[in-house]
Scaffold this active site. Structure first.
Site, PDB file in Angstrom:
ATOM      1  N   GLU A  50       0.878  -1.170   0.000  1.00 37.42           N
ATOM      2  CA  GLU A  50       0.000   0.000   0.000  1.00 37.42           C
ATOM      3  C   GLU A  50       0.912   1.215   0.000  1.00 37.42           C
ATOM      4  OE1 GLU A  50      -3.670  -1.700   2.758  1.00 37.42           O
ATOM      5  OE2 GLU A  50      -2.198  -0.345   3.608  1.00 37.42           O
ATOM      6  N   ASP A  61      -6.238   8.991  10.375  1.00 36.28           N
ATOM      7  CA  ASP A  61      -4.911   8.513  10.750  1.00 36.28           C
ATOM      8  C   ASP A  61      -4.441   9.046  12.086  1.00 36.28           C
ATOM      9  OD1 ASP A  61      -3.954   6.783   8.602  1.00 36.28           O
ATOM     10  OD2 ASP A  61      -4.246   8.547   7.344  1.00 36.28           O
TER      11      ASP A  61
END
Lengths: 276, 406
Positions: A50, A61
């Site tokens: 990724e 995040d």
């Protein structure tokens, strides 16, 4: 549709182990080092990569991935450079799947059609876009599938059975199960519940299910890989980069810090099914 | 949803939460089920006469509605054009329009069985209004506030703490409203089961922009009735400041289908619109993008990275704007224009000295725009400013700018 993702899951299944999905932030801490990290990941044991597209406001995040994105942007990373990283990687590795992961705005501003054709041409296999739920499929998901790119959806603990079909519809490549309600880098509190959730999702789809969020060590990888088809690690890798820096700059140890961590995680996924 | 004609500007949003191109539900999957629940709960509340009666009762006895409409005689004389009226939202309990929305949403949170409230705040007005209703309804409250704003709006930080809220300073980015909103969203995604996110402006994922607008629409509806009573007709122009845009949409919404009423929104022009990253005028100086759950005009660079922006006013210091404003900007129903820090400071002082009313720096942006428009109008015309908040919170920082603190 590109075939690298199903081919890679088939390979891992034939070896009776989950896939190791490694997340690295494009451009962190600088373009050249990020390229070296990207190219070293398969050798260290990453099955699927990724590649994070940095964004100024990564709402899902935690501090580890946020900081990695900030470092990349401070070093001048752009969407164009991120796509060029994939193109350069493909010159030496035509088998390891690459999934671009991030948020919608940088794609929207690049232009959806221009982005999809550039990503396809560069050798990207799929997209994970955190802030595009099924309700917004017309934006990018449907055009991506038409362009031959996988659109990998996140399923979460709040995705109940009633909603799961909507989430799985139009999902391709694999399903990314978010192990907790929370942000990347937090800790998994209930491991048993994650296993149950993966089993529940597998009752609804034939796609491989990858578990991510909160996996940091080889032991976590072995434990979470027991019931799933893959495990994803991101924050730990971003933190390994951070730990190797001196005055914010890459050192001779930066790439090795990542490959050592990934090799350890790889040993974890290799014993995941044996430990069952 | 409003029962109006097919060509009405008051029909938005559609079922997908869109105002034309703008709005939508650009959130992580973790939040999606909750947002759908919220919409369901809100529709049920809208249809429930008891919920409406509860709001009405509290608006009257707790907030002090209707807020007065005041003829600003000396300012009118000074400007030498249209008659100037202030809609006195700064006289509401807690000192701004923000309480209109927090009362509605706290009642909704109670109906949904949520046990914890979070909010973001810029100037602290929304934080105070949230902490207030959380005290009244006995719910724990966490307010995220940029570290820069904690410093420049300290009186409001103290008020929130005294009301029992926990104020969490956010140091990411420039430490302003955008960063506070990111952090609130991270908290929400972590505590989604128990927590209600009480958004303070008419932005974010659907149904927030519609819901906040509806709770604030009382402002425009009262102006309409009060102007009819005072002058027997509609006002000729209406002005409000626009950060996220909750007081502005609440002021404008009642007038959207009255083409004779000119509508003006004052954006934060900061150091000037030509100064890169030196302003927070997202419609004048930005372009459409996706942030914080909606598509709207945003300050951003060529690669889609969001800029921090700047304004002397913490409440306007936000790189986006509510999606309905983006739509009204494109359709040209509302004229949006930037007001610089300096123009706002001048208006702040003029209002204070001429009318004996210390306006919030946010509202002073609206006033500065009114001061440009009113002199161009005739003396038998009227112009209304939504005086959205009082300036008590700003006296320290304005005093510093004016060199009064030494």
């Amino acid at each position: 549709m590109t075939t690298r993702i199903p081919a890679r899951f088939a390979l891992c299944a034939s070896q009776n182990r989950p896939a190791l999905v490694a997340y690295t932030m494009a451009g962190d801490p600088d373009l050249a080092t990020a390229q070296a990290i990207l190219e070293a990941l398969p050798g260290a044991g990453a099955d699927i990569i990724e590649l994070g597209m940095p964004f100024s406001d990564p709402m899902a995040d935690g501090p580890g991935v946020q900081a990695a994105g900030q470092r990349a942007l401070a070093a001048g990373q752009t969407m164009k450079k991120t796509l060029a990283m994939v193109e350069a990687f493909r010159k030496q590795d035509d088998e390891t799947p690459i999934v671009l992961m991030g948020y919608y705005n940088p794609i929207y501003i690049f232009g959806v059609d221009a982005f999809l054709s550039a990503a396809k041409a560069a050798g990207v296999d799929g997209l994970i876009v955190v802030d595009l739920p099924p309700e917004e499929d017309a934006e990018l998901c449907i055009p991506a599938l038409r362009a031959g790119l996988n659109f990998i959806r996140l399923a979460t603990p709040t995705t109940d059975d009633a909603r799961l079909p909507a989430v799985l519809n139009n999902t391709s490549g694999f399903v990314y199960y978010v192990s907790m309600t929370g942000i990347t880098g937090a800790s998994i509190k209930n491991h048993a519940a994650v296993g149950e959730a993966v089993t529940r999702i597998k009752g609804h789809t034939d796609l491989p299910v990858v578990v991510g969020f909160g996996i940091k060590t080889a032991d976590d990888a072995a434990r979470m890989g027991r019931d799933s088809d893959g495990i994803a690690v991101g924050t730990a890798i971003c933190n390994a980069v951070l730990g190797s820096l001196e005055n914010g700059k890459a050192t001779a140890g930066t790439v090795a810090a990542v490959t050592t961590l990934v090799a350890g995680l790889s040993s974890g996924v290799k014993r995941a099914k044996a430990a069952a | 949803m409003t029962a109006t004609g097919a060509n009405s500007l008051r029909n938005g949003p559609d079922e997908q939460g869109r105002f034309g191109l703008y709005g939508g539900r650009f959130v992580a999957e973790t939040l999606m089920p909750l947002i759908l629940d919220l919409e369901k709960a809100y529709r049920a509340a809208q249809a429930d006469p008891e919920f409406q009666a509860q709001i009405k009762h509290l608006a009257t006895h707790y907030v002090g509605r209707p807020s007065p409409l005041y003829f600003a005689e000396r300012l009118t004389e000074q400007l030498g054009g249209a008659k100037v009226y202030f809609k006195r939202e700064e006289l509401n309990h807690t000192g701004s329009h923000k309480i209109n929305n927090t009362l509605g949403q706290i009642l909704l949170a109670k109906r949904m069985g949520k046990t914890r409230i979070i909010a973001e705040t810029g100037a602290g007005q929304h934080g105070v209004a949230t902490a207030t209703v959380c005290a009244k309804f006995d719910l724990p409250c966490v307010v995220f506030m940029g570290a820069t704003d904690v410093e420049r709006q300290y009186p409001n930080v103290l008020r929130m703490k005294m009301l029992g809220a926990e104020v969490r300073p956010v140091t990411a980015g420039a430490g302003t409203l955008k960063d506070a909103m990111n952090e609130a969203l991270r908290d929400w995604v972590t505590n989604v089961e128990t927590t209600y996110y009480l958004i303070g402006t008419a932005a974010g994922p659907h149904p927030y922009p519609e819901m906040v607008r509806n709770f604030q629409s009382v402002i425009g509806e009262e102006i309409k009735a009060q102007m009819q009573a005072e002058t027997g007709k509609l006002p000729d122009a209406v002005v409000a400041c626009v950060g996220g845009g909750s007081n502005a949409i609440g002021t404008f919404h009642a007038f959207l289908d009255d083409p004779s009423v000119k509508l003006y929104g004052a954006e934060a022009g900061g150091h000037g619109i030509e100064v890169e990253n030196g302003h927070a005028a997202s419609m004048t100086g930005g372009r459409p993008g996706v942030l914080h759950g909606n598509r709207t005009y945003l300050l951003q660079n060529a690669d889609g990275q969001i800029l921090e922006g700047h304004s002397i006013s913490a409440g306007l210091d936000y790189p986006g704007v509510g999606p309905e404003h983006s739509y009204l900007h494109d359709t040209k129903r509302v004229t949006y224009a930037p007001i610089t820090d300096k123009e706002a400071l001048d208006a702040f002082q003029l209002c204070t000295r001429l009318e004996g009313i210390i306006p919030a720096l946010e509202s002073a942006h609206g006033l500065a725009h009114l001061m440009k428009v009113a002199p161009t109008m005739s003396t038998d015309e009227t112009i209304v400013l939504c005086l959205s908040g009082r300036g008590d919170k700003d006296v320290e920082s304005v005093g510093r700018y004016l060199g009064m603190n030494s």
